[in-house]
Design a protein around this motif. Sequence first.
Motif, PDB file in Angstrom:
ATOM      1  N   PRO A 289       3.215  -4.068  10.560  1.00 47.35           N
ATOM      2  CA  PRO A 289       3.013  -2.525  10.903  1.00 47.35           C
ATOM      3  C   PRO A 289       3.410  -1.568   9.695  1.00 47.35           C
ATOM      4  CG  PRO A 289       4.705  -3.526  12.277  1.00 47.35           C
ATOM      5  CD  PRO A 289       4.187  -4.940  11.490  1.00 47.35           C
ATOM      6  N   ASN A 290       4.538  -1.749   9.282  1.00 42.16           N
ATOM      7  CA  ASN A 290       5.173  -0.830   8.348  1.00 42.16           C
ATOM      8  C   ASN A 290       4.539  -0.586   7.121  1.00 42.16           C
ATOM      9  OD1 ASN A 290       6.971  -0.370  10.239  1.00 42.16           O
ATOM     10  ND2 ASN A 290       8.593  -1.783   9.372  1.00 42.16           N
ATOM     11  N   ALA A 291       3.378  -1.617   6.722  1.00 43.68           N
ATOM     12  CA  ALA A 291       2.719  -1.612   5.666  1.00 43.68           C
ATOM     13  C   ALA A 291       1.485  -0.587   5.507  1.00 43.68           C
ATOM     14  CB  ALA A 291       2.160  -3.121   5.105  1.00 43.68           C
ATOM     15  N   TYR A 292       1.262   0.197   6.548  1.00 48.20           N
ATOM     16  CA  TYR A 292      -0.125   0.930   6.652  1.00 48.20           C
ATOM     17  C   TYR A 292       0.136   2.194   7.034  1.00 48.20           C
ATOM     18  CZ  TYR A 292      -1.268  -3.939   7.772  1.00 48.20           C
ATOM     19  OH  TYR A 292      -1.285  -5.289   7.824  1.00 48.20           O
ATOM     20  N   PHE A 293       1.572   2.610   7.051  1.00 46.61           N
ATOM     21  CA  PHE A 293       1.763   4.101   7.671  1.00 46.61           C
ATOM     22  C   PHE A 293       1.470   5.304   6.701  1.00 46.61           C
ATOM     23  CE2 PHE A 293       5.475   3.338   4.678  1.00 46.61           C
ATOM     24  CZ  PHE A 293       5.589   4.618   4.386  1.00 46.61           C
ATOM     25  N   CYS A 294       1.115   5.051   5.639  1.00 47.52           N
ATOM     26  CA  CYS A 294       0.737   6.045   4.728  1.00 47.52           C
ATOM     27  C   CYS A 294      -0.808   6.058   4.420  1.00 47.52           C
ATOM     28  CB  CYS A 294       1.145   5.990   3.168  1.00 47.52           C
ATOM     29  SG  CYS A 294       0.789   4.323   2.322  1.00 47.52           S
TER      30      CYS A 294
ATOM     31  N   PHE B 171       0.582  -1.197   0.041  1.00 49.47           N
ATOM     32  CA  PHE B 171       0.174   0.108   0.022  1.00 49.47           C
ATOM     33  C   PHE B 171       0.818   1.266  -0.200  1.00 49.47           C
ATOM     34  CE2 PHE B 171      -2.673  -3.129   2.309  1.00 49.47           C
ATOM     35  CZ  PHE B 171      -3.604  -3.526   1.498  1.00 49.47           C
ATOM     36  N   CYS B 172       1.930   1.388   0.585  1.00 54.84           N
ATOM     37  CA  CYS B 172       2.749   2.229   0.724  1.00 54.84           C
ATOM     38  C   CYS B 172       4.254   2.368   0.283  1.00 54.84           C
ATOM     39  CB  CYS B 172       3.046   2.658   2.225  1.00 54.84           C
ATOM     40  SG  CYS B 172       1.426   2.997   3.139  1.00 54.84           S
TER      41      CYS B 172
ATOM     42  N   GLN C 127       4.919   9.930   2.446  1.00 55.00           N
ATOM     43  CA  GLN C 127       3.960   9.565   1.533  1.00 55.00           C
ATOM     44  C   GLN C 127       2.319   9.239   2.308  1.00 55.00           C
ATOM     45  OE1 GLN C 127       3.871   5.593  -0.169  1.00 55.00           O
ATOM     46  NE2 GLN C 127       2.211   5.856  -1.727  1.00 55.00           N
ATOM     47  N   VAL C 128       1.375   9.888   1.959  1.00 57.21           N
ATOM     48  CA  VAL C 128       0.030   9.977   2.532  1.00 57.21           C
ATOM     49  C   VAL C 128      -0.832   9.602   1.353  1.00 57.21           C
ATOM     50  CG1 VAL C 128      -1.671  11.156   3.540  1.00 57.21           C
ATOM     51  CG2 VAL C 128       0.597  11.509   4.297  1.00 57.21           C
ATOM     52  N   ARG C 129      -1.607   8.430   1.499  1.00 57.24           N
ATOM     53  CA  ARG C 129      -2.590   7.953   0.558  1.00 57.24           C
ATOM     54  C   ARG C 129      -3.939   8.183   1.276  1.00 57.24           C
ATOM     55  NH1 ARG C 129      -1.648   2.735  -2.797  1.00 57.24           N
ATOM     56  NH2 ARG C 129      -3.392   3.503  -3.662  1.00 57.24           N
ATOM     57  N   ARG C 130      -4.453   9.463   1.023  1.00 55.91           N
ATOM     58  CA  ARG C 130      -5.827   9.854   1.649  1.00 55.91           C
ATOM     59  C   ARG C 130      -6.845   9.308   0.781  1.00 55.91           C
ATOM     60  NH1 ARG C 130      -4.741  14.189   4.803  1.00 55.91           N
ATOM     61  NH2 ARG C 130      -2.691  15.265   4.527  1.00 55.91           N
ATOM     62  N   ALA C 131      -7.024   8.874  -0.206  1.00 56.10           N
ATOM     63  CA  ALA C 131      -7.988   8.278  -1.067  1.00 56.10           C
ATOM     64  C   ALA C 131      -8.584   6.801  -0.629  1.00 56.10           C
ATOM     65  CB  ALA C 131      -7.815   8.322  -2.345  1.00 56.10           C
ATOM     66  N   LEU C 132      -7.338   5.953  -0.357  1.00 54.90           N
ATOM     67  CA  LEU C 132      -7.715   4.594   0.153  1.00 54.90           C
ATOM     68  C   LEU C 132      -8.153   4.470   1.559  1.00 54.90           C
ATOM     69  CD1 LEU C 132      -7.812   1.682  -0.755  1.00 54.90           C
ATOM     70  CD2 LEU C 132      -5.220   1.698  -0.275  1.00 54.90           C
ATOM     71  N   GLU C 133      -9.438   4.755   1.857  1.00 56.74           N
ATOM     72  CA  GLU C 133     -10.090   4.651   3.219  1.00 56.74           C
ATOM     73  C   GLU C 133     -10.805   3.148   3.544  1.00 56.74           C
ATOM     74  OE1 GLU C 133     -12.665   7.939   3.596  1.00 56.74           O
ATOM     75  OE2 GLU C 133     -10.958   9.353   3.723  1.00 56.74           O
ATOM     76  N   ASP C 134     -10.891   2.154   2.580  1.00 56.61           N
ATOM     77  CA  ASP C 134     -11.590   1.139   2.995  1.00 56.61           C
ATOM     78  C   ASP C 134     -11.069  -0.054   2.459  1.00 56.61           C
ATOM     79  OD1 ASP C 134     -13.671  -0.730   3.063  1.00 56.61           O
ATOM     80  OD2 ASP C 134     -14.824  -0.179   1.682  1.00 56.61           O
TER      81      ASP C 134
END
Length: 338
Positions: free
Chosen positions: A323-328, A294-295, A302-309
């Motif tokens: 845990p390091n796969a979701y920081f963005c 994902f990141c 990096q920030v992925r604001r669109a991917l919320e679901d």
Amino acid sequence: NPAGCRMQTLAWLGITSLWLGAAWAVPAREERRKMEKPKADLALYENLDLDNYDLTVDNYGEILDLSNYEELYDYGDLAPKIEVGTLAPRPKDPMTLPNLDTTTEPPKLQPLTVASPIHPAPIPAQGECLPSCLLCLCIGTSVYCDDANLEHIPLLPPETTYLYARFNRIGAIRASDFMGLKKLKRIDLSSNFISWVDADAFRLLPSLQELILPENRLTALPELPRAIVHLDARLNRIPSTGLQPKAFQDLKRLQFLHLSDNQLDFIPAPLPESLRSLHLQQNNNIQTMHEDTFCNSRDHSQVRRALEDIRLDGNPINLSLFPNAYFCLPRLPTGNFF
């Protein structure tokens, strides 16, 4: 004889008195009966308790017995009387009557000749009714073919924008099924028997935004058009090998990717930045993921604001191991963290 005359006179007087007494007794008897009748009626009403008596729906049946009402009432007087007359008089003019003695000969059919060949039916021009609009319902630029017992995609009008062909028996999608439909935006083929799709069946549709294919028998996904926004292929039989490498990377407009209830072994990365909803839950077999799923692990800003679901529940993966796969991400994926 004077004595005889006297006896006769007395006899007539006795008869006359008896007759007059009887005549006077009749009116007296009638008058006495009229006087006694009110007394008898009053005696009947004295036995009824009419104090505080209310007639309601509950006690209505106790006062009036209507069980034999139809039998006691004679409807014969109300029945209309129908008089059966004779037939209409025969017209005086015999010319107005049909001639039953003459018969009309049927027209003679002309035999086909070589000089007049039978031409095939012309191909419907644009705007005319196509066979699909005889099998389906065409409203404007939308074609509705739901539950029409179709086994293949019918010939569609060139202006078709939305196609709904759910709950049919369609088993395959050919490249020619949608050829030339440049305005087609939505295809919904839910609940069919589709097990095979030509590689170019959807790729050449420039306006296609929504492709809805749940509850079929797909084992592979074909190449998708660049304009696709919503792909729903739930409840199929697609394994990870049925997805082309980097199948979704170049789909810059893709927002909804729903592949739950398939046979996937891993998350189909890389995913486009436009993605908002990723459903991979239930009956898939995802057990692990990469840190870059994902990141971008090399860009911690990096920030992925669109991917919320992100739905991964129902898979045999422990999300707490990555845990390091979701920081963005703005939200953690839904699934098992234990």
